[in-house]
Structures are given as C-alpha cells and as structure tokens.
Design a protein around this motif. Structure first.
Motif, PDB file in Angstrom:
ATOM      1  N   ARG A 139       4.166  -8.107   3.726  1.00 18.41           N
ATOM      2  CA  ARG A 139       3.432  -7.326   3.969  1.00 18.41           C
ATOM      3  C   ARG A 139       2.658  -6.982   4.754  1.00 18.41           C
ATOM      4  O   ARG A 139       1.258  -6.443   3.947  1.00 18.41           O
TER       5      ARG A 139
ATOM      6  N   VAL B 293      -1.007  -8.047  -6.955  1.00 17.86           N
ATOM      7  CA  VAL B 293      -0.226  -6.939  -6.674  1.00 17.86           C
ATOM      8  C   VAL B 293      -0.957  -5.402  -5.994  1.00 17.86           C
ATOM      9  O   VAL B 293      -0.130  -4.648  -4.835  1.00 17.86           O
ATOM     10  N   ILE B 294      -1.924  -5.991  -5.956  1.00 17.40           N
ATOM     11  CA  ILE B 294      -3.056  -4.414  -5.320  1.00 17.40           C
ATOM     12  C   ILE B 294      -2.435  -4.620  -4.041  1.00 17.40           C
ATOM     13  O   ILE B 294      -2.164  -4.117  -2.953  1.00 17.40           O
ATOM     14  N   VAL B 296      -0.600  -6.404  -2.094  1.00 20.17           N
ATOM     15  CA  VAL B 296       0.788  -5.873  -1.911  1.00 20.17           C
ATOM     16  C   VAL B 296       1.286  -5.046  -2.182  1.00 20.17           C
ATOM     17  O   VAL B 296       1.674  -4.942  -0.689  1.00 20.17           O
ATOM     18  N   ILE B 297       0.482  -4.107  -2.861  1.00 21.51           N
ATOM     19  CA  ILE B 297       1.079  -2.556  -2.875  1.00 21.51           C
ATOM     20  C   ILE B 297       0.937  -1.876  -1.373  1.00 21.51           C
ATOM     21  O   ILE B 297       0.461  -1.202  -0.685  1.00 21.51           O
ATOM     22  N   THR B 298      -1.022  -2.499  -1.241  1.00 20.18           N
ATOM     23  CA  THR B 298      -1.630  -1.093  -0.271  1.00 20.18           C
ATOM     24  C   THR B 298      -1.285  -2.162   1.012  1.00 20.18           C
ATOM     25  O   THR B 298      -2.060  -1.151   2.231  1.00 20.18           O
ATOM     26  N   SER B 300       0.360  -3.222   4.624  1.00 16.82           N
ATOM     27  CA  SER B 300       1.482  -2.872   5.097  1.00 16.82           C
ATOM     28  C   SER B 300       1.425  -3.672   6.858  1.00 16.82           C
ATOM     29  O   SER B 300       0.738  -3.688   7.421  1.00 16.82           O
TER      30      SER B 300
END
Lengths: 366, 316
Positions: A139, B293-294, B296-298, B300
């Motif tokens: 990620r 979490v934020i 990991v989500i944002t 890339s």
C-alpha cells in the motif's frame, strides 16, 4: 598511487570514535554549566557501568534487550526502510510470551515451555513489524509513521489486556498479568546474575550479521536497499524480501520482550514499555546498522542507561541527564556521517597522470 | 466531571469540550509540522519540542508569577515556549541539511534530546502550581448550569490556532515567501534556478514550525491538562506527523484533523464517566488506529499522494 586499504577501513572507526569523543566533550560542557564537575560525571558513569564485576553484569543485563531491539531497526535499514516500531514489537512479544507461558503452565517440561514462549514472542513481534513491511510494499504506507503508530497501538493493547482480560486481581497498584510459574523463568548464566537473554542477544546479532553479509538472501536485501528498481529488473522478489526482513526484525524485538518477561519481570505490565525501543533505535544508528557493532554499542548504551541512579546520588543531577547524554551522542554520530570523504587524511591520493583536456571542453559546452 | 450530573447528555458535551481542549496542542504542532514539511523536510523531533515547550512555559509562568502577575506570567511562558522550540528547531534545521544526514534519524535523536532537556530542567517544576492561561467564558452572563459553563470555556490559544490555519493557507497561496517555501519543497532545482537559498528557506520553515510546536507545548501545560509532568504529551508530537499526512499538507485540513483527533481523545474519558469502563485503553488508541486506517486507504503504490511536497523523503 598509494595502496592503503587500512586507511580506508580506518575511516569509519576514526570518525565514529571522534564523534563519541565530541559527544563526551559537549556533554561535559553541559554538566559544567549545570554545575557538576564533568570529569567527576565521566568517572561516575564509568564506575556505574563497568566499575566492578557486579556493575558489569548489571550493564550486560540492560544490554541484552537493547541488542535485540536494535536489530529491529538495523535489519530493515539494510533494505532502506527506517522502522522505529521497536517498542511496540517488544511489547507485543512480551504479551505473546506471557500468554503462551500462562496457558501452558507447568504441563510441559520447562525447557519446552521456554522455547514455545520464545517462539510466541518472536511470532507476535514478527507479525507486528511484518504488517508494517507489508503495508509499505503493498500500500506504499510510510513505514516510519506506521511503525510509530503501531507502537502506540501495542501499548494501548498491553494496557487493555493487563487492565482487563489478563489481569491478576491481586496486582493492585500496577495492573499485571498472572505471574509465570517459577520453573518456567529463564535462569542465569552459571556463577553470575546475568540471564540467558544475553546469549539470545549475542546469537541474534551474530546470525543477523551472517544473514546480511554472507548469504544470498542478505545480498538480495542489500541490493534492494541500494536500488529498488535495479533489484526488480534483476528479478528479486522485493516485496517478499521486505516482508521477510521486517518479520525477522520484529521477531528480534519480540524476543527482547520475551526475555524481559521471562527473565526479569515474570509478568507482563507497563514495565515492558521501559524505553528499550527508543534505546534500540539509538544503538542501531550509532552502530551504522551493523549487527556486530550493535552488540558492542548496546553494552555501551546499557552502561550509560544504568548510570542514571548514581548521577542523581553523587552529583545531584536529575536522572534525565542520561537522556541528554544519549541525545547528544546520537546527534553527533549523525553529524559525523556528513564527514565521510571530507577529511583530507583519508582521501585517496589522485592517480598521477597528466590532466585530460576533454572534461574542460565538456564543461564549456554545458 | 461535567458529564456525571448530566448523564448521557454529558457525553456529546464532554466530547465537544474535549475536542477544543485536546485539539489545541494538535493544532499547533500539526501547523508547525505542515510548515516544515512544505519545505521538504520532516521534523519527527516535534515530540521533544512539545515537551520542552510545555516545560519551559510552565517554568516561566511559575517563576514570573510575582514579577509579572498571574495574568501576564502565563503569556510570558507561551512566548518562551515558542523561543525554546526555535532553539531546538535550529539544531534540527542545521543538522538535517548536512550531506548524507537523514532527517528522520535526526528527528528521533531530537526526541531523545528534547525530552532529556525537558525532564532535566523540568524536574523542580513538577510539584509547584503555576498560574494557568485565563479562559474566555462565553456563557458567563447566562445562568446555565455549571457543566455547560465549563464546557464552553475557550482558551485564547485555541482562538489563536484557529486564526493561524487560514492565515497559513493564504500565506502559502498568495505570498512571495509562501511560493518560495512551496518551490523548495516541491522542486529544489527550480527553487535554485529562481535564486532561492534552499538552506535558508528550509531553516526558516523548520525554526518557525518549531516555534508553533513550542506554543503547542505551552497549551498542554498552561491550558489543558494544565500541569507539567513527564507524561504530559504522550506522543502527540509524533501523531502530528501522521496528522499532517491525513490533512494532505493543507493548513485548513490540519484544523479539522486536529479537532477530530482531539475529539477522539476525549471519547474514552467521556464514555468512562457514564460507566462504560470496558475498553478504556482501546478508545485511547482510537486516534492511532484511525490514522493508520486512513493511511492504508489513501496511500497507493501506483501513484503518489495528492498534495505531498515533491522533495519530501528524498535526499534533496
């Protein structure tokens, strides 16, 4: 041309020793300003760390978790990752080891229980930092920040577990887990009060050195650390390398947690979070991420950390003095990195051939 | 506790009040970190700056309480906290711009050094009580219950922080100096071609950012929790680094993010006061989990994040 390989090899040694000397001088200046005799302070730190056989043993006891925790930063650093999650991996390693030790109780022979506790601690710590490595690779989450956050999550988890689900009701002032069975505690080396954690630390540093410097796996890791794109083109599994190295790194810190609970505290409580994590980062950077040097530096830092009490008693300096000393040493060591190649004494003598005119011509066209 | 008497109604009230109190240090540190990172360097050492700021603010407020009076002394403390932060920022700014020196490593060293300085000089000030910053009571003229009154007491530091956020946005967008900082942070080569000194711009940004972080420390010791102990910051300076990523390097977003983090911090104690004690520590971890979490989500692997200064994390 002067052929002097010893000169090139001595450069890091001289620069590191010089940095430590400058750190000592700056710290002495600080002590003088604070109203203490700097030479008295040096003497006290030395006496506290290495003054007697018993003091040396105390220093080595402090050094063993530092060695293991330093590997948590040093190993990923060879891959170009700055991981500072040592404290968190140490904490979850300690909790994992205690959970294993308590659930097995005395049903198995102590040696087997200890082995399983060590494995539990290493797996817990390894998974903890392994997650950081996986997030980094899959990620692109910055590993420094995520490992830092994982520290706080681990400490919160520890507080939650020892305050609730795993709490021994008889531990009133300092919530703790139930104590490990006495038979399952790690013993001391014969004739000393040093526990077997020191052996774990030394073996781990040795294994880490061989792994990084003498195996194809280590070579692949160092290649990926040097140039990720080149490593990818060469077909190296960069992602798997990152996760594996992070797992191993976390496993070392987790083992440090296991040693702390199984040899020192006997329970898991907030004492696990005693600063070995940040101390380990300091050790790793001062040792320039070399596992063998880390073992040595850990003994030094262990000695400095252990001298807080004596500074307070004999010089009435607060125990934070050692923190200032560590900070100054860390800063000067970092600064010394910029001196490589700048000192004329270590510079390779230029080969004596007549200057070629082409470079000058290129320069004018640009 | 305010919420005890009010029962369940007290939970949102306590969170609102806690958002303001707990968000103030986050606001200052994250704005300071935002300014620093815009210039292309990370300062992890703001944790040490926060502690040093908290200690020096408290110490100065205590020592000058007689000569300056209890009204002015805390403000002198705030100023000294900022100046102490600048000194630490200067060390960081100079060291992390030397060749082959990693700014993250310097930051970790500055955490150890800064907290060492704070604990060393702060030891005598753990016991005595210093005059704290006065608060603005918005509802003092009404006869609402005490609980409401205490919930809406606003610190001048909070107001100041809220004012700085839009000011900094304007500074980055519309001023010459803001352009210099963005140029140095995004493309050092372009800045060099413009004739801008990278070293000076980064140094000024780091020192100014550390000034703000020092004031953030003052808000810890002189506003909320309003004491000086060695545990007063508990990693808030480090969280600010994550918070800036969360806020996409935009000062106004830093404001909202700080309020969110402050609110998340108030959640645990607020729930505990109405009898939910299970998982108290897990609630404390909420901001950290949220940030992770934020991220990991944002984040890339295939594209860089929007808003990230180009030179950040590189050697340039």
């Amino acid at each position: 041309m002067r052929d002097t390989p010893w000169l090139r090899k001595s450069e890091p040694l001289v620069i590191s020793a010089g940095a430590i000397a400058v750190a000592l001088a700056l710290f002495g200046l600080f002590c003088a300003i604070a109203g203490a005799n700097p030479f008295g302070v040096y003497g006290s730190i030395y006496t506290a760390a290495f003054g007697s056989s018993s003091r040396i043993q105390g220093t080595l006891i402090l050094a063993s978790p530092l060695m293991l925790s330093a590997l948590c930063t040093a190993l990923p650093a060879r891959l170009g990752l700055v991981i500072i999650g040592n404290e968190g991996a140490l904490v979850v390693g300690g909790v994992g080891a205690v959970a294993m030790g308590l659930s097995l109780g005395t049903s198995l022979p102590p040696l087997l229980v200890q082995t399983l506790m060590a494995i539990a601690g290493m797996v817990a710590g390894g998974v903890w930092i392994g997650i950081v490595g996986a997030l980094r690779h899959y990620r692109a989450v910055n590993e420094t920040i995520s490992s830092l956050l994982m520290n706080y999550i681990a400490i919160a988890l520890l507080n939650h577990l020892v305050g609730g689900p795993m709490r021994d009701p008889s531990s009133l002032n300092k919530p703790s887990t139930f104590p490990l069975a006495a038979a399952n505690m790690l013993g001391n080396l014969p004739g000393t009060r040093i526990h077997y954690g020191l052996i774990f630390g030394l073996v781990a540093c040795g294994v880490a050195y061989v792994l990084i410097q003498r195996t194809t796996f280590g070579f692949a890791a160092r290649t990926a650390g040097g140039n990720v794109r080149a490593a990818r083109i060469a077909g190296l599994p960069v992602g798997r390398l990152a996760v594996t190295i992070c797992f191993l790194a976390g496993a070392c810190a987790g083992l440090a947690g296991m040693v702390e609970v199984a040899a020192v505290h006997g329970v898991a409580n907030e004492s696990l979070n005693a600063g070995y994590g940040y101390g380990g980062i300091l050790v790793a950077f001062v040792a320039r991420h070399n596992p063998l040097a880390a073992a040595l530096i850990a003994v030094l830092v262990g000695g400095i950390v252990g001298s807080g009490g004596i500074l307070q008693r004999t010089h009435s300096l607060p125990d934070a003095t050692v923190l200032i000393f560590q900070g100054i040493m860390f800063l000067t060591i970092l600064y010394s990195d910029s001196l490589y190649g700048k000192l004329a004494f270590f510079r390779e003598q230029p080969v004596d051939i007549p200057p070629d005119p082409t470079p000058a011509a290129v320069e004018t066209t640009v | 506790m305010a919420s005890e008497a009010l029962g369940w109604l007290g939970v949102p009230l306590a969170i609102a009040a806690g958002t303001m109190r707990g968000g103030t240090p986050f606001l200052f540190v994250s704005l300071g970190e935002c300014l620093t990172e815009k210039s292309g360097k990370i300062n992890l050492g703001l944790e040490g700056t926060l502690l040093t700021g908290a200690m020096s603010a408290y110490a100065v407020s205590y020592l000058t309480r007689d000569s300056l009076g209890p009204m002015l002394a805390p403000f002198a403390g705030v100023l000294v906290a900022g100046l102490a932060g600048m000194v630490l920022g200067f060390i960081h700014g100079w060291l992390c711009q030397q060749p082959r020196v990693n700014d993250v490593a310097v930051g970790i060293a500055m955490i150890i050094f800064g907290s060492g300085v704070a604990f060393f000089f702060g030891k005598p000030f753990i016991q005595p009580s210093a005059p704290l910053l006065p608060t603005i009571d918005l509802l003092a003229w009404t006869d609402l219950p005490e609980q409401f009154q205490s919930a809406v007491k606003i610190s001048p530091l909070f107001v100041l922080g809220v004012a700085i956020a839009p000011l900094m946005t304007w500074f980055f967008r519309s001023t010459r100096w803001g352009l210099f900082i963005r140029a140095v942070g995004d493309s050092p080569d372009a800045a060099l071609a413009m004739g801008v000194s990278i070293f000076k711009v980064r140094m000024l940004s780091i020192v100014a950012g550390s000034f703000l972080a020092g004031i953030g420390g003052a808000s810890l010791s002189l506003y909320y929790p309003g004491v000086w102990t060695e545990l007063v910051s508990s990693g808030q300076g480090l969280m600010a680094v994550a918070l800036v990523i969360f806020a996409r390097w935009q000062p106004m977003q830093c404001l909202w993010a700080s309020l969110l983090f402050g609110g998340a911090q108030a959640l645990g104690p607020a729930l505990q006061s109405v009898g939910i004690t299970q998982g108290y520590y897990l609630f404390n971890a909420a901001p950290y989990v949220l940030t992770l979490v934020i991220m990991v989500i944002t984040c890339s692997p295939t594209r860089t994040m929007t808003g990230v200064p180009g030179a950040l994390g590189s050697d340039r």
